[in-house]
Every structure is written in structure tokens, then in C-alpha cells.
Write a protein that holds these residues in place. Structure first.
Motif, PDB file in Angstrom:
ATOM      1  N   ALA A  26       7.795 102.986 -18.977  1.00 45.50           N
ATOM      2  CA  ALA A  26       7.567 103.315 -20.384  1.00 45.50           C
ATOM      3  C   ALA A  26       6.090 103.459 -20.714  1.00 45.50           C
ATOM      4  CB  ALA A  26       8.194 102.244 -21.277  1.00 45.50           C
ATOM      5  N   PHE A  27       5.232 103.002 -19.844  1.00 43.17           N
ATOM      6  CA  PHE A  27       3.806 102.981 -20.128  1.00 43.17           C
ATOM      7  C   PHE A  27       3.240 104.361 -20.463  1.00 43.17           C
ATOM      8  CE2 PHE A  27      -0.730 102.502 -19.191  1.00 43.17           C
ATOM      9  CZ  PHE A  27      -1.009 101.310 -19.850  1.00 43.17           C
ATOM     10  N   PRO A  28       3.555 105.429 -19.699  1.00 44.36           N
ATOM     11  CA  PRO A  28       3.021 106.760 -20.060  1.00 44.36           C
ATOM     12  C   PRO A  28       3.466 107.223 -21.440  1.00 44.36           C
ATOM     13  CG  PRO A  28       3.834 106.765 -17.805  1.00 44.36           C
ATOM     14  CD  PRO A  28       4.298 105.479 -18.424  1.00 44.36           C
ATOM     15  N   MET A  29       4.689 106.879 -21.858  1.00 42.40           N
ATOM     16  CA  MET A  29       5.164 107.257 -23.188  1.00 42.40           C
ATOM     17  C   MET A  29       4.376 106.521 -24.277  1.00 42.40           C
ATOM     18  SD  MET A  29       7.660 109.561 -23.347  1.00 42.40           S
ATOM     19  CE  MET A  29       8.858 109.238 -24.649  1.00 42.40           C
TER      20      MET A  29
ATOM     21  N   GLY B  39       2.323  94.024 -21.067  1.00 43.63           N
ATOM     22  CA  GLY B  39       3.736  93.654 -21.157  1.00 43.63           C
ATOM     23  C   GLY B  39       4.677  94.836 -21.151  1.00 43.63           C
ATOM     24  N   ILE B  40       4.163  96.061 -21.186  1.00 43.44           N
ATOM     25  CA  ILE B  40       4.993  97.257 -21.195  1.00 43.44           C
ATOM     26  C   ILE B  40       5.488  97.556 -19.776  1.00 43.44           C
ATOM     27  CG2 ILE B  40       5.082  99.722 -21.746  1.00 43.44           C
ATOM     28  CD1 ILE B  40       4.598  98.064 -24.214  1.00 43.44           C
TER      29      ILE B  40
ATOM     30  N   ALA C 289       7.939 112.852 -20.976  1.00 44.64           N
ATOM     31  CA  ALA C 289       9.152 112.468 -21.700  1.00 44.64           C
ATOM     32  C   ALA C 289      10.390 112.592 -20.822  1.00 44.64           C
ATOM     33  CB  ALA C 289       9.300 113.327 -22.952  1.00 44.64           C
ATOM     34  N   LEU C 290      10.458 113.662 -20.031  1.00 37.75           N
ATOM     35  CA  LEU C 290      11.605 113.847 -19.145  1.00 37.75           C
ATOM     36  C   LEU C 290      11.647 112.758 -18.080  1.00 37.75           C
ATOM     37  CD1 LEU C 290      14.037 115.446 -18.189  1.00 37.75           C
ATOM     38  CD2 LEU C 290      12.478 116.926 -16.889  1.00 37.75           C
ATOM     39  N   ALA C 291      10.500 112.435 -17.507  1.00 36.53           N
ATOM     40  CA  ALA C 291      10.454 111.383 -16.484  1.00 36.53           C
ATOM     41  C   ALA C 291      10.898 110.048 -17.059  1.00 36.53           C
ATOM     42  CB  ALA C 291       9.040 111.273 -15.916  1.00 36.53           C
ATOM     43  N   TRP C 292      10.459 109.761 -18.300  1.00 36.03           N
ATOM     44  CA  TRP C 292      10.888 108.507 -18.940  1.00 36.03           C
ATOM     45  C   TRP C 292      12.389 108.505 -19.150  1.00 36.03           C
ATOM     46  CZ3 TRP C 292      13.475 108.197 -23.579  1.00 36.03           C
ATOM     47  CH2 TRP C 292      13.742 106.896 -24.025  1.00 36.03           C
ATOM     48  N   ARG C 293      12.943 109.613 -19.646  1.00 36.75           N
ATOM     49  CA  ARG C 293      14.378 109.648 -19.925  1.00 36.75           C
ATOM     50  C   ARG C 293      15.188 109.494 -18.651  1.00 36.75           C
ATOM     51  NH1 ARG C 293      18.007 113.684 -23.713  1.00 36.75           N
ATOM     52  NH2 ARG C 293      20.009 112.842 -23.039  1.00 36.75           N
TER      53      ARG C 293
END
Length: 362
Positions: A312-315, A307-308, A339-343
Motif C-alpha cells: 500500500a505504500f506507493p498508493m 506502519g504502512i 493503482a493496478l499493482a495495488w489492486r
């Protein structure tokens, strides 16, 4: 029985409490009560409350030894007699139209004696504004006013995609208080409103959001308590983590996992994980482990990770994969890239660019 009960904790608010009470007395809809808890004030606030209460039976005052805002609100919640409940801080106000607009939004009649028993909505969220104008933070500007929308039943988006948390801009059906979980946690020094709202909305059968700015926050020269607390980033992380873990524990015990586990985990990436990861490894280790354990308990098994959202899955994996001493499985440099890629995906390039430009102009 009043149709609206207002909860107002009061502690050393002599300079503002009359303004708050006057905003109630000015309401165009008069069928309300205000349950005031004088939380051990030493500045004469309690005497002011008693004086006003003698002239208006809708204002009810209880005096207690100082126990904190959460204990004061809980004391008031146990004393309400209204059909619906809302909150007012002693240094804030309601707009004169506030209660009438709330009753109309519930689909009820404003006529004297009209019942609220048949209203469809267990919870009604409303907007707010700041005084003086321009004193509000960028975060407040983005989150203080909900859009006009209805939820026939609970969905995680009500909490995590709408402007319903973490401020107490809500009117809710008093019968929900029969569940003892819908109380404030006195052990939380910050984030008690967030934990309360997460407990409330997940149990509400039907919620309506309106964009009317019915509430007025007053910001003094020192800024709000939340703004002052946010100035110490690490202290804020610890307090936010306490509140978040309280939400996880409540949802776990009430059986809202695994159904809503993925949504809460994914939201907490933005709420706190990113901030933890930005800290020095030795300091962040115990906090990351605590977050990991809350996530693992909620998710149960790998099936719930489906469900993620992909970005966001790598974080999520980054936190779930840390060791018991808080060490990251992938190393610091790779963690920073994740973290940078997620942001960039979550907030967009423009958000980061604006913050960089802001720092250059300080």
C-alpha cells in the motif's frame, strides 16, 4: 431499568413498523425497552407507535419535527435507560432469539434482575441476513457475518479486518454514551453509521464478535438506500469522503493519532483513494487534495509511514505527493500502474478476472 435499550427512528414507515415492533414483542428475552423517535411522520406511523405503546410500557415514543435519521437516533440515545444499547430500523427485524443470545454472549445470566455491570465486553458485534433470500449483494454476503473472536482491547484490525463496519449490528455498553463523541453526525447524508462505529469501537474497552445472524434486513424492490446511493459513483465518493474526514477529525481530536494513524490511512486506500484515482483528473483534484490533507494531519511525520504495509505504500505516497491543485507528481500512466499493482495485491487476480467476465456476460 431495562438491560437492553433498542433505538428505533421512524419516518413514514406505516407499512413496516408493526413488523419491526412485533419482532421485539416476540423476543424470548423480555427485559428490554424500545425508544422510538417519530421523526415527523405524515403517514400515520406516529399514531401506530402510540397505540402499541399504550399496550406495552417497554415501548416509549417521542414525536419530533422531521430532522433526519441521525438527529432521531441522537434523540433516542439521550433517552435510553438500559445497560446496553442496540439499533433497529423501522423496516427491519430481530430474530426471536437475538437478545437472549446477546446476553449469553456477554457472559451474563438470563435470570430476571441479573446485572450486566460485570460483563467484560463494552461492545458486541453480531451477524445479519437479508430477506428475501438472494436479494443481498455480493458485498453484503462477504461482510454481514463476523467471525467468532474477542478483542480484550482496541486494535485497528477490529474495524479494518473484521466485519464490524459499516452496519449498526452492535450492542454496546450505555455508559459509553457519556462521551459526547459517540453520537451520529447529522451533517452526513451517507456514512453516518461508519463514523459512529469508528467513534464507538476505538473507545470501547473490550469487544466480542459473534457469527449468530440475529438481525434481519428487508430489501425492497428498489434495493437498500446504500445500494441506490452507490449507483452514482461520484456522489458516493463525495459522501464517503465526508464520512472518512469526520473519522479522521474525531480520532485527531481524541488523541488516537499517531498511534492508529497508519492503520486508518492504509484502510482508506481501499475505502476511497482507489475510487478517486479512477475518476477524470479535473473532477478528482479537489477530492484528492482533501484526502491528502487528512492523511498529512494524521501521520504528522515520515516516521508514521513505517506502519504502512509495503504493497500500500506507493498508493499512500501517490496521494501524499499530489500538489495543491491535485496534480499527481508521477504522471497519469505511472499512477495507473501503481493503482493496478495495488489492486492486484489487495484483492487478487481472481477479483479482477471475475469482474471482467461479469461485464462480458451483461
Amino acid at each position: 431499568m431495562a438491560r437492553i435499550s433498542v433505538i428505533m427512528p421512524v419516518y413514514n414507515a406505516q407499512s413496516t413498523v408493526m413488523r419491526a415492533l412485533q419482532s421485539l414483542l416476540a423476543q424470548s428475552f423480555a427485559d428490554w425497552e424500545c425508544v422510538c423517535i417519530d421523526d415527523g411522520s405524515t403517514d400515520g406511523s406516529g399514531e401506530l407507535l402510540d397505540e402499541v405503546a399504550r399496550g406495552d410500557s417497554r415501548i416509549r415514543v417521542t414525536h419530533q419535527a422531521n430532522a433526519g435519521v441521525s438527529a432521531a437516533r441522537n434523540a433516542a440515545l439521550s433517552r435510553v435507560s438500559g445497560a446496553y444499547v442496540t439499533f433497529l430500523d423501522a423496516d427491519d427485524e430481530f430474530e426471536p432469539f437475538a437478545f437472549a443470545r446477546m446476553i449469553e454472549a456477554l457472559g451474563a445470566s438470563l435470570a430476571d434482575g441479573a446485572s450486566l455491570d460485570t460483563c467484560l465486553w463494552d461492545a458486541l458485534a453480531f451477524g445479519a441476513r437479508c430477506v428475501p433470500a438472494g436479494s443481498e449483494s455480493a458485498w453484503f454476503q462477504a461482510h454481514a457475518v463476523p467471525r467468532d473472536v474477542e478483542y480484550a482491547e482496541f486494535a485497528p484490525a477490529l474495524l479494518f479486518a473484521e466485519n464490524t463496519i459499516p452496519r449498526l449490528q452492535v450492542l454496546f455498553r450505555a455508559s459509553l454514551l457519556e462521551d459526547p463523541a459517540i453520537r451520529f453526525d447529522p451533517s452526513l447524508s451517507m456514512g453516518e453509521d461508519l463514523a459512529f462505529l469508528c467513534a464507538l469501537y476505538v473507545r470501547a474497552h473490550g469487544a466480542k464478535l459473534i457469527s449468530d445472524q440475529a438481525y434481519i434486513y428487508h430489501v425492497d424492490s428498489q434495493g437498500s438506500a446504500m445500494q441506490r446511493a452507490a449507483a452514482d459513483v461520484r456522489d458516493k465518493i463525495d459522501r464517503d469522503l465526508d464520512a472518512l474526514c469526520a473519522v479522521f477529525a474525531d480520532w485527531q481530536s481524541a488523541g488516537f493519532f499517531p498511534q492508529h494513524a497508519a492503520a486508518l490511512v492504509e484502510w482508506s486506500v481501499a475505502f476511497i483513494e482507489y475510487s478517486i484515482l479512477r475518476q477524470e483528473p479535473q473532477w478528482r483534484a479537489s477530492r484528492l487534495v482533501r484526502l491528502r490533507d487528512a492523511w498529512r494531519t494524521a501521520l504528522g511525520d515520515d516516521d508514521e509511514l513505517q506502519g504502512i504495509e509495503p504493497h500500500a505504500f506507493p498508493m499512500v505516497q501517490l496521494c501524499l505527493g499530489c500538489s495543491d491543485d491535485g496534480a499527481l507528481a508521477v504522471g497519469e500512466s505511472k499512477a495507473a500502474r501503481i493503482a493496478l499493482a495495488w489492486r492486484l495485491k489487495h484483492y487478487g487476480v481472481g477479483d479482477i478476472a471475475s469482474k471482467v467476465v461479469g461485464k462480458l456476460h451483461r
